[in-house]
Design an enzyme around this catalytic site. Structure first.
Site, PDB file in Angstrom:
ATOM      1  N   VAL A   1     -22.080  -3.681   1.546  1.00 56.17           N
ATOM      2  CA  VAL A   1     -23.246  -3.187   2.284  1.00 56.17           C
ATOM      3  C   VAL A   1     -24.446  -4.111   2.061  1.00 56.17           C
ATOM      4  O   VAL A   1     -25.160  -4.481   3.007  1.00 56.17           O
ATOM      5  CB  VAL A   1     -23.553  -1.734   1.840  1.00 56.17           C
ATOM      6  CG1 VAL A   1     -24.877  -1.254   2.399  1.00 56.17           C
ATOM      7  CG2 VAL A   1     -22.425  -0.817   2.283  1.00 56.17           C
TER       8      VAL A   1
ATOM      9  N   ASP B   1     -28.609  -8.645  -8.164  1.00 55.31           N
ATOM     10  CA  ASP B   1     -27.318  -8.095  -8.582  1.00 55.31           C
ATOM     11  C   ASP B   1     -27.148  -8.391 -10.070  1.00 55.31           C
ATOM     12  O   ASP B   1     -27.858  -9.241 -10.630  1.00 55.31           O
ATOM     13  CB  ASP B   1     -26.175  -8.737  -7.771  1.00 55.31           C
ATOM     14  CG  ASP B   1     -24.930  -7.870  -7.742  1.00 55.31           C
ATOM     15  OD1 ASP B   1     -24.612  -7.327  -6.667  1.00 55.31           O
ATOM     16  OD2 ASP B   1     -24.273  -7.721  -8.798  1.00 55.31           O
TER      17      ASP B   1
ATOM     18  N   THR C   1     -24.032   5.547  -0.589  1.00 56.60           N
ATOM     19  CA  THR C   1     -23.626   6.940  -0.390  1.00 56.60           C
ATOM     20  C   THR C   1     -23.868   7.690  -1.695  1.00 56.60           C
ATOM     21  O   THR C   1     -23.343   7.298  -2.744  1.00 56.60           O
ATOM     22  CB  THR C   1     -22.135   7.003  -0.004  1.00 56.60           C
ATOM     23  OG1 THR C   1     -21.956   6.217   1.176  1.00 56.60           O
ATOM     24  CG2 THR C   1     -21.692   8.429   0.233  1.00 56.60           C
TER      25      THR C   1
ATOM     26  N   ASN D   1      -1.271  12.324  11.365  1.00 59.62           N
ATOM     27  CA  ASN D   1      -0.014  11.960  10.707  1.00 59.62           C
ATOM     28  C   ASN D   1       0.940  13.156  10.622  1.00 59.62           C
ATOM     29  O   ASN D   1       2.146  13.017  10.827  1.00 59.62           O
ATOM     30  CB  ASN D   1      -0.288  11.402   9.309  1.00 59.62           C
ATOM     31  CG  ASN D   1      -0.895  10.006   9.373  1.00 59.62           C
ATOM     32  OD1 ASN D   1      -0.819   9.345  10.414  1.00 59.62           O
ATOM     33  ND2 ASN D   1      -1.501   9.567   8.288  1.00 59.62           N
TER      34      ASN D   1
ATOM     35  N   TYR E   1     -16.437  23.531  18.841  1.00 57.15           N
ATOM     36  CA  TYR E   1     -15.790  24.036  17.616  1.00 57.15           C
ATOM     37  C   TYR E   1     -16.319  23.367  16.343  1.00 57.15           C
ATOM     38  O   TYR E   1     -15.702  23.509  15.282  1.00 57.15           O
ATOM     39  CB  TYR E   1     -14.261  23.819  17.629  1.00 57.15           C
ATOM     40  CG  TYR E   1     -13.506  24.612  18.658  1.00 57.15           C
ATOM     41  CD1 TYR E   1     -13.656  25.997  18.760  1.00 57.15           C
ATOM     42  CD2 TYR E   1     -12.586  23.996  19.514  1.00 57.15           C
ATOM     43  CE1 TYR E   1     -12.933  26.729  19.698  1.00 57.15           C
ATOM     44  CE2 TYR E   1     -11.868  24.713  20.458  1.00 57.15           C
ATOM     45  CZ  TYR E   1     -12.046  26.081  20.540  1.00 57.15           C
ATOM     46  OH  TYR E   1     -11.338  26.805  21.458  1.00 57.15           O
TER      47      TYR E   1
ATOM     48  N   PHE F   1     -18.388  31.829  12.270  1.00 58.03           N
ATOM     49  CA  PHE F   1     -17.384  32.765  11.777  1.00 58.03           C
ATOM     50  C   PHE F   1     -15.970  32.232  12.040  1.00 58.03           C
ATOM     51  O   PHE F   1     -15.782  31.177  12.648  1.00 58.03           O
ATOM     52  CB  PHE F   1     -17.602  34.132  12.446  1.00 58.03           C
ATOM     53  CG  PHE F   1     -16.870  35.242  11.754  1.00 58.03           C
ATOM     54  CD1 PHE F   1     -16.787  35.290  10.371  1.00 58.03           C
ATOM     55  CD2 PHE F   1     -16.254  36.246  12.483  1.00 58.03           C
ATOM     56  CE1 PHE F   1     -16.106  36.308   9.728  1.00 58.03           C
ATOM     57  CE2 PHE F   1     -15.573  37.272  11.855  1.00 58.03           C
ATOM     58  CZ  PHE F   1     -15.497  37.299  10.482  1.00 58.03           C
TER      59      PHE F   1
ATOM     60  N   CYS G   1      -4.735  33.115  21.255  1.00 65.43           N
ATOM     61  CA  CYS G   1      -4.077  31.798  21.333  1.00 65.43           C
ATOM     62  C   CYS G   1      -4.095  31.002  20.030  1.00 65.43           C
ATOM     63  O   CYS G   1      -3.049  30.566  19.552  1.00 65.43           O
ATOM     64  CB  CYS G   1      -4.719  30.965  22.424  1.00 65.43           C
ATOM     65  SG  CYS G   1      -4.431  31.656  24.040  1.00 65.43           S
TER      66      CYS G   1
ATOM     67  N   LYS H   1      -1.884  32.343  17.129  1.00 68.24           N
ATOM     68  CA  LYS H   1      -0.470  32.392  17.548  1.00 68.24           C
ATOM     69  C   LYS H   1       0.142  30.986  17.581  1.00 68.24           C
ATOM     70  O   LYS H   1       1.208  30.731  17.025  1.00 68.24           O
ATOM     71  CB  LYS H   1      -0.406  33.035  18.944  1.00 68.24           C
ATOM     72  CG  LYS H   1       0.933  32.970  19.627  1.00 68.24           C
ATOM     73  CD  LYS H   1       0.908  33.715  20.946  1.00 68.24           C
ATOM     74  CE  LYS H   1       0.317  32.908  22.097  1.00 68.24           C
ATOM     75  NZ  LYS H   1       1.101  31.780  22.528  1.00 68.24           N
TER      76      LYS H   1
ATOM     77  N   ARG I   1      -8.034  41.431  21.176  1.00 68.61           N
ATOM     78  CA  ARG I   1      -6.837  41.053  20.418  1.00 68.61           C
ATOM     79  C   ARG I   1      -7.160  39.953  19.404  1.00 68.61           C
ATOM     80  O   ARG I   1      -7.707  38.921  19.750  1.00 68.61           O
ATOM     81  CB  ARG I   1      -5.732  40.578  21.373  1.00 68.61           C
ATOM     82  CG  ARG I   1      -5.138  41.705  22.177  1.00 68.61           C
ATOM     83  CD  ARG I   1      -4.256  41.176  23.266  1.00 68.61           C
ATOM     84  NE  ARG I   1      -4.996  40.307  24.180  1.00 68.61           N
ATOM     85  CZ  ARG I   1      -4.427  39.472  25.041  1.00 68.61           C
ATOM     86  NH1 ARG I   1      -3.113  39.376  25.096  1.00 68.61           N
ATOM     87  NH2 ARG I   1      -5.164  38.732  25.839  1.00 68.61           N
TER      88      ARG I   1
END
Ligand SMILES: NC(=O)c1ccc[n+]([C@@H]2O[C@H](COP(=O)([O-])OP(=O)(O)OC[C@H]3O[C@@H](n4cnc5c(N)ncnc54)[C@H](O)[C@@H]3O)[C@@H](O)[C@H]2O)c1
Length: 436
Positions: free
Chosen positions: A11, A30, A124, A224, A256, A261, A267, A270, A330
């Site tokens: 980086v 460094d 990070t 995968n 999504y 919740f 669907c 199932k 349902r």
């Protein structure tokens, strides 16, 4: 600008070459003498397309100097970018000791500075690091955050292999700061980068890289596992995933992806169960796919915990069907919630303007009658009556009728499963989001 870059790895090296090429003066710091030597000969510390000539050009223009002596370069500079490594320690946490050392170095160097200085955390890190870095710098320098210096969180999105291109074309430039002055410096720094700038809270900026990378890892493992199932069935997984990727409405889209919740309906549960069973029948190991239902059940338990933690035995439920605008009950996880709360002896009142018991037929009727046989005793078509007669109210549909309820009834506890409003600042009273 005069910029210090701490950490000359992937980086750091890309930042040095890109900012150096744009004409900024760069001090490269460094603890590795070999890397310092390379930079001081105009050579990059890593191999990446375009990096060698960019580094050479910036070095020949006299824009780049590498050193271990951070004290000598800090006072005359405007900005310090922290790019040191943050590897995992043996418990899996990020090891932030390098960040701490650099914060001390910056603090020591800033003690002799009279200029406003922006410290940029590019590595990070864990949420809370920005604040700690600010405290260390203030302690070591004797300077005041906000007046003499500021610490900004600015995560890097580059990928190895296309690092220079990614530097100039990130999905967005994330700048976590509450300081207008520091934000202006950062916006100027990135003026040549072709990406929208997103000014966000510091913790959100600190969180985003871990979220992104975990999602990327999830995508790889999901694909995968699908590949392994397809192979066991003699189906070309790439043909399947080509189709999958064509769906940019639901599959590759923001749909999504907002916390809320549990899923339900006729669907998702199932078909997920069918896929798991195929994998099992063919001895294909699918831990990612198997974990989805466990995670969903956990979200249902979380709601029960949230509600039982409140003072109040009378529960209002606003929205019963599994999706707003329908009367399909349902496998609605809210129906399961109501069933569980009745079983625990709570009083429940329900409002759902689309559910008219007299009109529900077939499998839908059978389902609700098996789950909550006396549903007609609990359901009402009067929203205010439901709210007034209950103490803890669960909002499970994003229905405009519900938006101002927490303001209108500040003495009631609202548990929100849908983030009924993006900006929650107006809800001063008892309000609790399920995952925010
Ligand atoms: N490599 C990537 O593709 C990538 C992409 C985005 C973000 N990141 C994040 O950026 C950070 C840096 O990653 P990297 O891949 O460049 O790491 P790296 O291991 O390649 O380089 C880190 C550098 O920091 C130096 N360093 C360590 N302690 C120091 C100190 N006290 N003072 C000065 N220098 C010090 C090391 O000698 C090394 O040169 C990490 O947090 C990483 O997660 C990496």
């Amino acid at each position: 600008m005069i910029i210090n870059v701490f950490g000359l790895g992937y980086v750091g090296c890309v930042s040095v070459a890109c900012f150096g090429k744009e004409g900024h003066r760069i001090h490269c710091i460094d603890i590795n003498d070999y890397k310092i030597g390379l930079i001081n000969r105009g050579e990059p510390t890593i191999i990446e397309k375009d990096l060698d000539w960019m580094m050479k050009e910036a070095w020949e223009a006299g824009n780049i100097l590498a050193t271990r002596d951070y004290r000598s370069v800090m006072p005359d500079s405007d900005l310090s970018i922290i790019c040191v490594g943050t590897p995992n320690n043996k418990h899996g946490h990020l090891d932030l000791s390098g960040i701490g050392h650099v914060a001390e170095n910056i603090g020591e160097g800033l003690a002799a500075s009279r200029r406003y200085h922006v410290v940029v955390i590019r590595s990070t890190v864990l949420p809370g690091t920005n604040e700690k870095v600010g405290r260390i710098i203030a302690e070591k320098s004797g300077k005041k955050r906000g007046t003499d210096f500021e610490v900004v969180s600015n995560p890097e999105f580059l990928r190895e292999g296309s690092a220079v291109h990614d530097f100039y074309h990130p999905p967005c430039t994330v700048i976590g700061t509450s300081s207008d002055q520091a934000f202006a410096v950062m916006a100027d720094l990135y003026k040549n980068v072709q990406a929208p700038i997103r000014r966000v809270s510091i913790p959100a900026a600190e969180m985003i890289k871990m979220v992104n990378n975990s999602f990327h890892a999830l995508k790889v493992s999901f694909a995968n596992e699908i590949g392994n199932i397809c192979k066991s069935l003699g189906i070309d997984s790439h043909e399947v995933m080509d189709l999958f990727c064509e769906d940019t409405k639901l599959n590759l889209s923001p749909y999504y992806l907002k916390p809320g919740f549990a899923y339900g309906g006729s669907c998702l549960p199932k078909d997920l169960s069918a896929l798991k069973t195929i994998a099992h029948d063919h001895y294909v190991i699918t831990p990612v796919i198997n974990a989805i239902e466990i995670s969903n059940e956990n979200q249902k338990k979380r709601l029960i915990e949230l509600v039982t933690e409140q003072n109040g035995k009378r529960i209002g439920v606003l929205g019963l069907s599994f999706k707003p605008g329908t009367d399909d009950l349902r496998h609605s996880p809210i129906v399961e919630f109501v069933e569980a709360m009745l079983g625990k002896g709570y009083e429940v009142k329900i409002y759902d303007k689309n559910v008219h018991l007299s009109k529900i037929v077939g499998a839908n009727k059978e389902y609700i009658m098996a789950k909550i046989p006396h549903i007609s005793d609990y359901i009402s078509d009067n929203l205010d009556d439901v709210v007034q007669r209950t103490e803890v109210i669960v909002i499970s549909h994003k229905n405009p009728e519900f938006v101002d309820l927490p303001k209108r009834y500040p003495d009631k506890m609202f548990i929100d499963l849908v983030r009924i409003q993006r900006d929650l600042s107006e809800y001063q009273g008892a309000y609790c989001g399920i995952s925010w």
